[in-house]
Scaffold this active site. Structure first.
Site, mmCIF file in Angstrom:
data_model
loop_
_atom_site.group_PDB
_atom_site.id
_atom_site.type_symbol
_atom_site.label_atom_id
_atom_site.label_comp_id
_atom_site.label_asym_id
_atom_site.label_seq_id
_atom_site.Cartn_x
_atom_site.Cartn_y
_atom_site.Cartn_z
ATOM 1 N N CYS A 83 67.161 21.736 14.142
ATOM 2 C CA CYS A 83 65.722 21.663 14.447
ATOM 3 C C CYS A 83 65.276 22.695 15.480
ATOM 4 O O CYS A 83 64.097 23.037 15.541
ATOM 5 C CB CYS A 83 65.351 20.259 14.909
ATOM 6 S SG CYS A 83 65.674 19.024 13.654
ATOM 7 N N HIS A 85 58.193 20.805 18.105
ATOM 8 C CA HIS A 85 58.931 20.323 16.947
ATOM 9 C C HIS A 85 58.338 18.976 16.540
ATOM 10 O O HIS A 85 58.104 18.117 17.385
ATOM 11 C CB HIS A 85 60.408 20.172 17.312
ATOM 12 C CG HIS A 85 61.227 19.549 16.232
ATOM 13 N ND1 HIS A 85 61.145 19.959 14.918
ATOM 14 C CD2 HIS A 85 62.141 18.546 16.254
ATOM 15 C CE1 HIS A 85 61.976 19.233 14.193
ATOM 16 N NE2 HIS A 85 62.581 18.364 14.977
ATOM 17 N N ASN A 113 59.316 15.490 9.581
ATOM 18 C CA ASN A 113 60.210 16.388 10.316
ATOM 19 C C ASN A 113 60.813 17.391 9.323
ATOM 20 O O ASN A 113 61.592 17.004 8.450
ATOM 21 C CB ASN A 113 61.305 15.548 10.981
ATOM 22 C CG ASN A 113 62.257 16.372 11.820
ATOM 23 O OD1 ASN A 113 62.309 17.600 11.703
ATOM 24 N ND2 ASN A 113 63.031 15.712 12.655
HETATM 25 O O1 UT7 Z 1 64.727 16.378 14.569
HETATM 26 C C1 UT7 Z 1 65.712 15.973 15.473
HETATM 27 C C2 UT7 Z 1 65.181 15.067 16.414
HETATM 28 N N1 UT7 Z 1 65.068 13.743 15.841
HETATM 29 C C3 UT7 Z 1 64.354 12.877 16.474
HETATM 30 O O2 UT7 Z 1 63.750 13.248 17.448
HETATM 31 C C4 UT7 Z 1 64.316 11.445 16.011
HETATM 32 C C5 UT7 Z 1 64.255 10.577 17.203
HETATM 33 N N2 UT7 Z 1 64.189 9.170 16.928
HETATM 34 C C6 UT7 Z 1 63.110 8.554 16.417
HETATM 35 O O3 UT7 Z 1 62.149 9.179 16.063
HETATM 36 C C7 UT7 Z 1 63.103 7.044 16.376
HETATM 37 O O4 UT7 Z 1 64.188 6.549 17.117
HETATM 38 C C8 UT7 Z 1 63.162 6.464 14.939
HETATM 39 C C9 UT7 Z 1 61.831 6.717 14.258
HETATM 40 C C10 UT7 Z 1 64.278 7.101 14.165
HETATM 41 C C11 UT7 Z 1 63.397 4.961 14.973
HETATM 42 O O5 UT7 Z 1 62.411 4.316 15.771
HETATM 43 P P1 UT7 Z 1 62.839 3.163 16.807
HETATM 44 O O6 UT7 Z 1 61.601 2.646 17.385
HETATM 45 O O7 UT7 Z 1 63.868 3.773 17.715
HETATM 46 O O8 UT7 Z 1 63.465 2.070 15.854
HETATM 47 P P2 UT7 Z 1 64.924 1.478 15.833
HETATM 48 O O9 UT7 Z 1 65.897 2.490 15.322
HETATM 49 O O10 UT7 Z 1 65.192 0.853 17.154
HETATM 50 O O11 UT7 Z 1 64.766 0.359 14.711
HETATM 51 C C12 UT7 Z 1 63.928 -0.765 14.910
HETATM 52 C C13 UT7 Z 1 63.977 -1.676 13.695
HETATM 53 C C14 UT7 Z 1 65.381 -2.028 13.245
HETATM 54 O O12 UT7 Z 1 65.375 -3.384 12.862
HETATM 55 P P3 UT7 Z 1 65.996 -4.527 13.829
HETATM 56 O O13 UT7 Z 1 67.421 -4.123 14.049
HETATM 57 O O14 UT7 Z 1 65.164 -4.441 15.085
HETATM 58 O O15 UT7 Z 1 65.790 -5.772 13.047
HETATM 59 C C15 UT7 Z 1 65.599 -1.185 12.024
HETATM 60 O O16 UT7 Z 1 66.477 -1.759 11.092
HETATM 61 O O17 UT7 Z 1 63.353 -1.039 12.559
HETATM 62 C C16 UT7 Z 1 64.215 -1.127 11.429
HETATM 63 N N3 UT7 Z 1 64.008 0.041 10.591
HETATM 64 C C17 UT7 Z 1 63.094 0.101 9.604
HETATM 65 N N4 UT7 Z 1 62.224 -0.793 9.127
HETATM 66 C C18 UT7 Z 1 61.416 -0.414 8.117
HETATM 67 C C19 UT7 Z 1 64.635 1.238 10.682
HETATM 68 N N5 UT7 Z 1 64.134 2.086 9.753
HETATM 69 C C20 UT7 Z 1 63.184 1.411 9.083
HETATM 70 C C21 UT7 Z 1 62.325 1.740 8.025
HETATM 71 N N6 UT7 Z 1 61.456 0.807 7.578
HETATM 72 N N7 UT7 Z 1 62.308 2.978 7.461
#
Ligand code: UT7
Length: 324
Positions: A113, A251, A281
């Site tokens: 990225c 980004h 992204n």
């Molecule tokens: O390009 C390189 C740089 N990359 C980044 O900068 C990405 C950085 N990270 C992020 O943008 C965020 O961490 C994410 C968007 C990937 C995730 O957001 P989050 O608020 O950190 O969510 P999480 O991973 O803590 O997941 C929360 C919940 C989980 O469920 P439980 O365990 O709380 O029951 C996941 O299973 O959301 C669930 N979940 C989803 N639900 C519906 C994860 N993906 C999905 C989905 N749809 N697509």
């Protein structure tokens, strides 16, 4: 002093545009979750015949036209990508051939990225060393081809596309008497974080292409800290401060990262170019795609001070201060 001046920008997107609702027909997710957690509403997905090199070529052609040049004026092509058409040769040479350039220097840069920031630094150094005069610097990706469509935590986040700039070695002042061009670039890498964001394959290990794996929450935490500190570092290198910035072109990984980074630097969120809602992204393509969007809609104008920033797999991260 010779500076690398951005004289043209361009971008290209695959024809197929996919909404969150369409994605939710095949992936266990919802439009609501994706918008709330990421700000993403659409992404473009490459179809048959659309590849990293074809998108890069289209973006490059538009940047060259915007600079008022012919493709044959270009003597350096640096293409940032993590999803090349072939393991080798470099996709930059495919772009060269498609543009009809018979001789130039052409190679790929891999920093995921942050790749476009790395490519800008490399091209800037080569231009200022006097070996080249007109560089085409491209970020292009087809991440849809390395996504695990069974993994809802990653597959909803990425899209395909390309962005490009023409950088010309020039010795001139802008309309306001200030120096134009790339004023400072600061890059970093920390390879200890490989396992937080990587692809589980490669020619020298599995002999396969592999799929993207990410521990999103941990990446998020590092992103805000690394991006705000590297932006400050790049401004310090340029002898400027955050109050002088006209536009930040970040980004486009997550709208929450953009907000948190702007808040940390005390920047007006209205000065941050946001395209993550439309493109998701696109890795190395994301900064030049957003840049071209803001140049073409008239937000970024000659004389404006622009900071580009990115962070991604490696980890790698960086920022560049550019006067248009
Ligand atoms: O390009 C390189 C740089 N990359 C980044 O900068 C990405 C950085 N990270 C992020 O943008 C965020 O961490 C994410 C968007 C990937 C995730 O957001 P989050 O608020 O950190 O969510 P999480 O991973 O803590 O997941 C929360 C919940 C989980 O469920 P439980 O365990 O709380 O029951 C996941 O299973 O959301 C669930 N979940 C989803 N639900 C519906 C994860 N993906 C999905 C989905 N749809 N697509």
């Amino acid at each position: 002093m010779i500076r690398s001046v951005v004289t043209g920008t361009g971008s290209a997107l695959p024809t197929r545009r996919v909404s969150n609702a369409e994605l939710a027909e095949t992936v266990d997710t919802t439009d609501e979750w994706i918008v709330e957690r990421t700000g993403i509403r659409f992404r473009h997905i490459a179809g048959e015949g659309e590849t990293t090199a074809s998108l890069a070529t289209d973006a490059g052609r538009r940047a060259i036209a915007a600079a008022g040049l012919d493709a044959t004026d270009i003597d350096l092509i640096v293409l940032a990508t993590a999803t090349p058409d072939q393991t080798f040769p470099a996709s930059a040479t495919i772009v060269q051939a498609k543009l009809g350039i018979l001789d130039c220097v052409a190679f790929d840069v891999g920093a995921v990225c942050s790749g476009f920031l790395y490519a800008v630094q490399v091209a800037d150094a080569m231009l200022r060393a006097g070996a080249h005069s007109k560089a085409l610097v491209i970020g292009a990706e087809t991440f849809s081809r390395i996504l695990d469509w069974e993994d809802r935590t990653t597959c909803v986040l990425f899209g395909d596309g390309a962005g490009a700039v023409v950088m010309e070695a020039r010795e001139e002042l802008g309309e306001n008497g200030a120096e134009r061009g790339v004023l400072a670039v600061k890059l970093h890498a920390d390879g200890r974080y490989n396992e937080l964001l990587y692809v589980d394959g490669g020619p020298s290990t599995t002999g396969t292409v592999g799929k993207l794996r990410m521990k999103g929450r941990e990446v998020f935490r590092h992103a805000v800290n690394n991006l705000s500190s590297v932006m400050t570092e790049s401004l310090t290198l340029a002898g400027l401060d955050a109050a002088q910035i006209d536009w930040v072109v970040p980004h486009q990984a997550n709208a929450r990262i953009l907000d948190a980074t702007a808040r940390k630097l005390g920047l007006d969120p209205g000065k941050v170019v946001v395209t993550v809602d439309q493109h998701a992204n696109t890795s190395a393509a994301s900064v030049p795609l957003a840049l071209d969007t803001a140049v073409r809609d008239g937000r970024i104008r000659p004389g404006h001070l622009v900071v580009l920033e990115a962070m991604g797999g490696g980890f790698t991260w960086g920022a560049a201060v550019v006067r248009f």
